[in-house]
Write an enzyme that holds these catalytic residues in place. Structure first.
Site, short mmCIF file in Angstrom:
data_model
loop_
_atom_site.label_atom_id
_atom_site.label_comp_id
_atom_site.label_asym_id
_atom_site.label_seq_id
_atom_site.Cartn_x
_atom_site.Cartn_y
_atom_site.Cartn_z
N HIS A 65 -2.89 0.55 -2.26
CA HIS A 65 -2.28 -0.46 -3.28
C HIS A 65 -2.33 0.24 -4.51
O HIS A 65 -3.35 0.36 -5.20
CB HIS A 65 -2.60 -1.82 -3.08
CG HIS A 65 -1.59 -2.74 -3.48
ND1 HIS A 65 -1.25 -3.01 -4.84
CD2 HIS A 65 -0.66 -3.46 -2.92
CE1 HIS A 65 -0.56 -3.84 -5.01
NE2 HIS A 65 -0.06 -4.35 -3.86
N HIS A 95 5.12 0.63 -4.68
CA HIS A 95 3.56 0.34 -5.22
C HIS A 95 2.49 0.48 -4.18
O HIS A 95 1.34 0.17 -4.48
CB HIS A 95 3.45 -1.14 -6.07
CG HIS A 95 3.92 -2.17 -5.05
ND1 HIS A 95 5.35 -2.39 -4.59
CD2 HIS A 95 3.02 -3.06 -4.26
CE1 HIS A 95 5.26 -3.42 -3.77
NE2 HIS A 95 3.72 -3.80 -3.75
#
Length: 157
Positions: free
Chosen positions: A74, A59
């Protein structure tokens, strides 16, 4: 000065509008975020700078550029809770990458379907708001590999 490229296509969003107090409060550092288009299902996130992959998760990733700045991308908010579902990692810790190198492919629609925000903060770690310059205007459409913002390190005392 470091030119930070957009890691994915979408719309530029100020960090203050990111639904996470750590990013919105610039706790990690300053930058911008990118909101992927609605309906996008297979988005390639590319490296916003050339350098060494310091850390990669399904992620998120951090690339340390040649000047020593760590740039964090992110992919979504709270997406660590997805345990990698909807994410394919293409690099490993320690890899040397060029600007625009394919890092992670992810599914923003799956992120949203899981109840999370798909907005993607792009942050120069431990930077301050006044170190960010030449940012694309909020709401602008951005393309991967195109300039997102510049970062200048603080002047030496």
């Amino acid at each position: 000065m470091t030119e930070v490229l957009a890691p994915l296509p979408g719309r530029a969003v100020p960090l203050a509008d990111v639904p996470d107090p750590v990013f919105a409060g610039l706790v990690v550092g300053a930058g911008l975020a990118v909101e992927p288009e609605d309906g996008a299902t297979e988005v390639e996130a590319v490296s916003p700078v050339a350098g060494r992959v310091m850390k990669v998760h399904p992620h998120a990733f951090v690339v340390l550029d040649e000047g020593g700045a760590g740039v964090l991308v992110h992919l979504g908010i709270d997406t660590v809770r997805m345990d990698g579902r909807g994410f394919t990692v293409h690099v490993a810790d320690g890899d040397e990458v060029e600007r625009g190198a394919r890092m992670i492919t992810f599914d923003p629609t799956a992120v949203r379907s899981a109840g999370y925000s798909a907005v993607c903060p792009v942050v120069v770690m431990q930077s301050t708001a006044d170190s960010i310059g030449s940012a694309v205007p909020a709401g602008s459409t951005v393309a991967p590999g195109r300039p997102l913002f510049t970062w200048s390190p603080p002047a030496a005392p």
